[in-house]
Design an enzyme around this catalytic site. Structure first.
Site, PDB file in Angstrom:
ATOM      1  N   GLN A 237      -2.593  -7.116   0.552  1.00  0.00           N
ATOM      2  CA  GLN A 237      -2.029  -8.324   1.157  1.00  0.00           C
ATOM      3  C   GLN A 237      -0.734  -8.707   0.431  1.00  0.00           C
ATOM      4  O   GLN A 237       0.000  -7.838  -0.006  1.00  0.00           O
ATOM      5  CB  GLN A 237      -3.050  -9.471   1.164  1.00  0.00           C
ATOM      6  CG  GLN A 237      -4.192  -9.283   2.149  1.00  0.00           C
ATOM      7  CD  GLN A 237      -5.287  -8.388   1.622  1.00  0.00           C
ATOM      8  OE1 GLN A 237      -5.787  -8.574   0.524  1.00  0.00           O
ATOM      9  NE2 GLN A 237      -5.671  -7.403   2.404  1.00  0.00           N
TER      10      GLN A 237
ATOM     11  N   LYS B 231       3.846  -1.564   0.788  1.00  0.00           N
ATOM     12  CA  LYS B 231       3.299  -1.220  -0.538  1.00  0.00           C
ATOM     13  C   LYS B 231       2.756   0.195  -0.571  1.00  0.00           C
ATOM     14  O   LYS B 231       2.837   0.879  -1.596  1.00  0.00           O
ATOM     15  CB  LYS B 231       2.200  -2.214  -0.928  1.00  0.00           C
ATOM     16  CG  LYS B 231       2.682  -3.640  -1.091  1.00  0.00           C
ATOM     17  CD  LYS B 231       1.557  -4.569  -1.498  1.00  0.00           C
ATOM     18  CE  LYS B 231       0.500  -4.734  -0.420  1.00  0.00           C
ATOM     19  NZ  LYS B 231       1.011  -5.371   0.819  1.00  0.00           N
TER      20      LYS B 231
ATOM     21  N   GLY C  76      -4.124  -2.245   4.978  1.00  0.00           N
ATOM     22  CA  GLY C  76      -3.788  -1.012   5.683  1.00  0.00           C
ATOM     23  C   GLY C  76      -2.515  -0.434   5.110  1.00  0.00           C
ATOM     24  O   GLY C  76      -1.450  -1.033   5.234  1.00  0.00           O
ATOM     25  N   HIS C  77      -2.623   0.700   4.427  1.00  0.00           N
ATOM     26  CA  HIS C  77      -1.456   1.320   3.808  1.00  0.00           C
ATOM     27  C   HIS C  77      -1.120   2.618   4.523  1.00  0.00           C
ATOM     28  O   HIS C  77      -1.949   3.529   4.606  1.00  0.00           O
ATOM     29  CB  HIS C  77      -1.717   1.587   2.322  1.00  0.00           C
ATOM     30  CG  HIS C  77      -1.834   0.331   1.513  1.00  0.00           C
ATOM     31  ND1 HIS C  77      -2.281   0.302   0.210  1.00  0.00           N
ATOM     32  CD2 HIS C  77      -1.549  -0.957   1.824  1.00  0.00           C
ATOM     33  CE1 HIS C  77      -2.266  -0.937  -0.235  1.00  0.00           C
ATOM     34  NE2 HIS C  77      -1.834  -1.710   0.725  1.00  0.00           N
TER      35      HIS C  77
ATOM     36  N   ASP D 297       2.069  -6.527   4.359  1.00  0.00           N
ATOM     37  CA  ASP D 297       2.759  -5.569   5.236  1.00  0.00           C
ATOM     38  C   ASP D 297       4.183  -5.268   4.761  1.00  0.00           C
ATOM     39  O   ASP D 297       5.055  -4.923   5.567  1.00  0.00           O
ATOM     40  CB  ASP D 297       2.810  -6.081   6.692  1.00  0.00           C
ATOM     41  CG  ASP D 297       1.448  -6.457   7.229  1.00  0.00           C
ATOM     42  OD1 ASP D 297       0.527  -5.647   7.094  1.00  0.00           O
ATOM     43  OD2 ASP D 297       1.303  -7.580   7.761  1.00  0.00           O
TER      44      ASP D 297
END
Length: 436
Positions: free
Chosen positions: A224, A16, A40-41, A13
């Site tokens: 991650q 990225k 999740g991006h 988180d």
């Protein structure tokens, strides 16, 4: 042109998605090397928000190809959903999205067992996302996993699937007391998936190596973060794959000599989701203030993130195990809400000072962080385009992070939007312009 690995340097988180999106504007290829839909991006540009879980954010650049590598575990439903959502947003994936035929598939029983196994752990739960990641990697290392290439031969696929469903149903029914899965329903779904995914399947190792030989600009994207790596993270509160730089080599099928640089993405403070030790974690009141200021909720699960001060012990560890050459420092603007800031420079455990991140979980859980206090700046900075124009206290904060980690800060994110970014070529990072 360089081959750059972009990875998280804390517990994930770190932002990225924005950094990869930024660098992708001048990249030819972005290749994701591990993990699955547990990532999740979030990318924000000109008010538009895109959230991706499997497909790299480089897909938003129409001139960039995107690869899902063999080190990933692919959820067919999520992949097809993202492809359709991108099409609706007028983002074409035709001849731009490629999936390794060696990547493993996440099956329905993986998701079910993920939830059931987590529930059975009770107060010892890890805090998984429930996306089937752990069970899929477990099958991979038990050598009973199903890869995309297995769909090429229907007889082989059916033989493997029947065996896997039979074993999983025993666990689901006998161990957890739940209803067994329908084999025929699974068969039909995955054969349909193969028909729909065929245009994207490729030997991605050949594609990548040819691109590198051709002088293409390649970004290798990790999901991650370093502290969630299966070997180097806060085990057992980790993910099921290698999220460190070494994962790029094994997950993409490129040699280590081809990697030119490693860019570590690090948040200006620290967060983590789920269970596990967190030395600099705030108390409830300060944590809620940081959470609201930074919108610290998971893009995948929606869970509230735990928040704490910047931890230089973790950052130094990340530079060592990844070979980080420079930082992309994110969410600096969030700290504009705080009059005083703290940086953890070391830990104290049983009367001993520890400047290196320990492997012993008990030590991490019971250590006392040693802090330096720094004055905040209490003014908005998202409009600022140059390091020299930042408030002096913000400059000093960044300079101290560079000193403590012996690593230059190359990119500074001062807001959610792609344009709210400073490319820093200041004192300690002179001449190290980012490769985009």
């Amino acid at each position: 042109m360089p081959v750059t690995v972009v990875l998280g340097s804390q517990w994930g988180d770190e932002g990225k998605g924005k950094i990869v999106d930024l660098l992708s504007q001048n990249a030819d290829v972005v290749a994701r090397y591990q993990g699955g839909a547990n990532a999740g991006h979030t990318v924000v540009h000109n008010g538009r928000v895109d959230v991706l879980h499997l497909i790299p954010s480089g897909i938003l650049n129409p001139d960039c190809a995107c690869i899902l590598g063999s080190g990933m575990v692919i959820d067919p439903t999520q992949l097809l959903t993202e492809i359709e959502e991108l099409k609706v947003a007028n983002v074409s994936v035709k001849d731009r999205l490629f999936v390794s035929h060696r990547a493993h598939l996440i099956m329905p029983y993986h998701k079910i067992l993920d939830g059931l196994n987590e529930k059975a752990l009770g107060n010892k739960a890890i805090g998984v996302t429930g996306r089937g990641i752990g069970p899929a990697y477990t099958d991979k290392y038990k050598r009973i996993g199903i890869r995309i290439v297995d769909l090429l031969d229907k007889d082989i696929f059916l033989e493997k699937l029947k065996s896997a469903v039979s074993e999983s149903n025993l666990q689901i029914t006998k161990l957890h007391g739940e209803q067994k899965l329908d084999l025929e329903e699974i068969i039909n779904y995955y054969l349909d998936f193969y028909d729909r995914i065929t245009p994207y399947i490729l030997d991605t190792s050949i594609y990548l190596n040819d691109a590198i030989k051709g002088g293409k600009n390649v970004l290798c994207e990790g999901a991650q973060g370093t502290l969630l790596d299966i070997d180097w993270g806060t085990y057992p509160y980790v993910t099921s794959s290698n999220s460190t730089a070494g994962g790029a080599i094994t997950g993409l099928g490129i040699g280590p000599t081809l990697i030119d640089r490693v860019l570590g993405v690090v948040k200006a403070y620290t967060t983590r989701v789920g269970m596990g030790p967190f030395p600099t974690e705030f108390g409830p009141e300060l944590e809620e203030k940081m959470r609201q200021a930074g919108d610290e909720y998971g893009a995948t699960t929606g869970r509230a993130r735990r928040c704490g001060w910047f931890d230089a012990v973790i950052a130094r560890f990340a530079t060592r195990v990844n070979g980080v050459g420079s930082w992309a420092l994110t969410k600096l603007d969030v700290l504009s809400n705080f009059e005083t800031l703290s940086i953890c420079v070391a830990y104290e455990h049983k009367g001993r000072r520890c400047e290196h991140f320990p492997a012993d979980l008990q030590c991490i859980e019971n250590c006392t962080p040693i802090y330096e206090e720094h004055p905040g700046w209490m003014e908005p900075i998202s409009h600022i385009k140059h390091f020299i124009d930042l408030p002096k206290n913000a400059q000093a904060y960044i300079n101290r992070i560079e000193e403590l980690t012996e690593t230059p800060v190359e990119i500074i994110s001062v807001g959610k939007d792609r344009n709210e970014t400073i490319i820093h070529r200041g004192s300690s990072s002179a001449g190290r312009a980012p490769a985009f």
